[in-house]
Design a protein around this motif. Structure first.
Motif, PDB file in Angstrom:
ATOM      1  N   GLU A 117       9.144 103.921 -45.170  1.00 49.04           N
ATOM      2  CA  GLU A 117      10.334 103.114 -45.464  1.00 49.04           C
ATOM      3  C   GLU A 117      11.453 103.892 -46.153  1.00 49.04           C
TER       4      GLU A 117
ATOM      5  N   HIS B 259       3.410 103.385 -48.938  1.00 45.75           N
ATOM      6  CA  HIS B 259       2.345 102.828 -49.777  1.00 45.75           C
ATOM      7  C   HIS B 259       1.252 102.267 -48.887  1.00 45.75           C
TER       8      HIS B 259
ATOM      9  N   THR C 267       2.846 102.158 -45.105  1.00 47.63           N
ATOM     10  CA  THR C 267       4.213 101.882 -44.678  1.00 47.63           C
ATOM     11  C   THR C 267       4.964 103.211 -44.608  1.00 47.63           C
TER      12      THR C 267
ATOM     13  N   MET D 143       8.977  99.272 -51.205  1.00 53.43           N
ATOM     14  CA  MET D 143       9.238 100.552 -51.860  1.00 53.43           C
ATOM     15  C   MET D 143       8.666 100.517 -53.257  1.00 53.43           C
TER      16      MET D 143
ATOM     17  N   HIS E 190       1.076  96.235 -51.682  1.00 51.91           N
ATOM     18  CA  HIS E 190       0.908  97.589 -52.221  1.00 51.91           C
ATOM     19  C   HIS E 190      -0.582  97.696 -52.518  1.00 51.91           C
TER      20      HIS E 190
ATOM     21  N   GLU F  83      11.561  99.942 -42.244  1.00 49.00           N
ATOM     22  CA  GLU F  83      10.160 100.045 -42.662  1.00 49.00           C
ATOM     23  C   GLU F  83       9.217  99.545 -41.576  1.00 49.00           C
TER      24      GLU F  83
ATOM     25  N   ASP G 258       4.408  94.419 -43.852  1.00 49.49           N
ATOM     26  CA  ASP G 258       5.567  94.687 -44.722  1.00 49.49           C
ATOM     27  C   ASP G 258       6.573  95.460 -43.879  1.00 49.49           C
TER      28      ASP G 258
HETATM   29 MN    MN Z   1       7.015  98.307 -48.468  1.00 48.29          MN
END
Ligand code: MN
Ligand code: GLY
Length: 312
Positions: A262, A237, A260, A1, A244, A277, A152
């Motif tokens: 999430e 992201h 992603t 996040m 990221h 996620e 992720d």
């Molecule tokens: Mn993430």
């Protein structure tokens, strides 16, 4: 996040860059060395070019990201089977690390978050040194780096193997947002519009969970929406060479991007933090969940936790 601040979309690395902005980096030294060694070369910044190229993944890059995702699926199942009341968060982290090394992955994509109970409400909690108590739910946010490409993923599960009715309510609310929100990851959609619609989805769920009052939401100050009390981060992201990954968020989604999804709901007063996620590849025809094999339905998770632990 990630959090939005001062109009910028910030990943955790970017927070660090701000603090260390005026310090000489390894890259600065490398550039100085290169210019000294090859003084007749002309030097231009490649960042603008790579920033445009990196969001669109080639087939080879996607294959490596799928491999990272596949390793993470096995790692997660291992954690589910190892989990029991009073286990320490770092013991579950060790199960991840074991499978990662065994599978030939390069490393964790980032320091994993293994957060039991209220710890899950601290967004980047990763000390992982608490006891997982009977009756709590664990939030596990981890990534696998394979050949420099990352996954992720976030999953939540009950310490004792059975979700309480409140945990189920919150979990299903977040799962609904993930399923509906991820449908917006398709060509042409703007990141800002996606985030706005995701916020609406979460807001509706917060009302249904009895956490927000519908009338108060209808009269809220749009600059200070009430949902931020329980949901306070971005939910998509780019991911790739970085967790990221590099790329402009003003660019509409395109085929070849991997993002992603999430959403999360965090209720400190109830000791429940839930985020789910997955990683999605956008194509012209459909959006492909690279992490589809990672168990996410409540029944599936409970069944794996109840199964005989053959390897312990
Ligand atoms: Mn993430
Ligand atoms: N999964 C960690 C993050 O996206 O910040």
């Amino acid at each position: 996040m990630a959090f939005e601040a001062d109009g910028f979309y910030l990943g955790h690395n970017e927070h660090i860059k701000r603090v260390t902005f005026d310090q000489e980096t390894q890259q600065d030294r490398m550039v100085a060395w290169c210019k000294k060694k090859y003084p007749l070369h002309e030097y231009y910044r490649a960042a603008k070019i790579t920033r445009a190229l990196r969001p669109i993944k080639s087939e080879e890059e996607i294959a490596l990201m799928q491999k990272a995702a596949d390793i993470s699926v096995v790692s997660f199942k291992r954690v589910l089977q190892a989990c029991k009341a009073n286990i320490k968060e770092f013991e579950l982290e060790a199960e991840l690390t074991y499978n990662l090394v065994k599978s030939g992955a390069t490393r964790h994509a980032f320091q994993p978050i293994v957060a039991s109970g209220k710890n899950a409400c601290a967004l980047h909690y990763n000390t992982n040194n608490d006891v997982c108590n009977d009756g709590e739910m664990i939030l596990l946010d981890f990534g696998v780096c394979y050949a420099n490409y990352n996954s992720d993923t976030t999953r939540c599960f009950p310490v004792n193997g059975v979700f309480s009715s409140r945990q189920k309510e919150v979990y299903n609310a977040v799962l609904y947002c993930l399923k509906e929100g991820s449908k917006l990851l398709k060509p042409g959609v703007l990141h800002a519009d996606y985030e706005q619609q995701m916020a609406k989805l979460v807001e509706t769920q917060l009302i249904q969970l009895g956490l927000l009052n519908a009338n108060e939401v209808a009269q809220q100050n749009p600059d200070k929406p009430l949902y931020k009390k329980y949901f306070m981060h971005g939910t998509a992201h780019y991911i790739g060479l970085d967790v990221h990954d590099i790329g402009l968020y003003s660019r509409p989604f395109e085929a070849g991007m991997v993002l992603t999804c999430e959403p999360g709901i965090y209720i400190p007063e109830e000791g429940i933090g839930c985020r789910l996620e997955n990683d999605y590849l956008i194509t012209e025809k459909r959006t492909i969940n690279l992490t589809a094999e990672m168990p996410i339905e409540i029944k599936e998770i409970e069944a794996i936790m109840a199964a005989k632990k053959t390897w312990l």
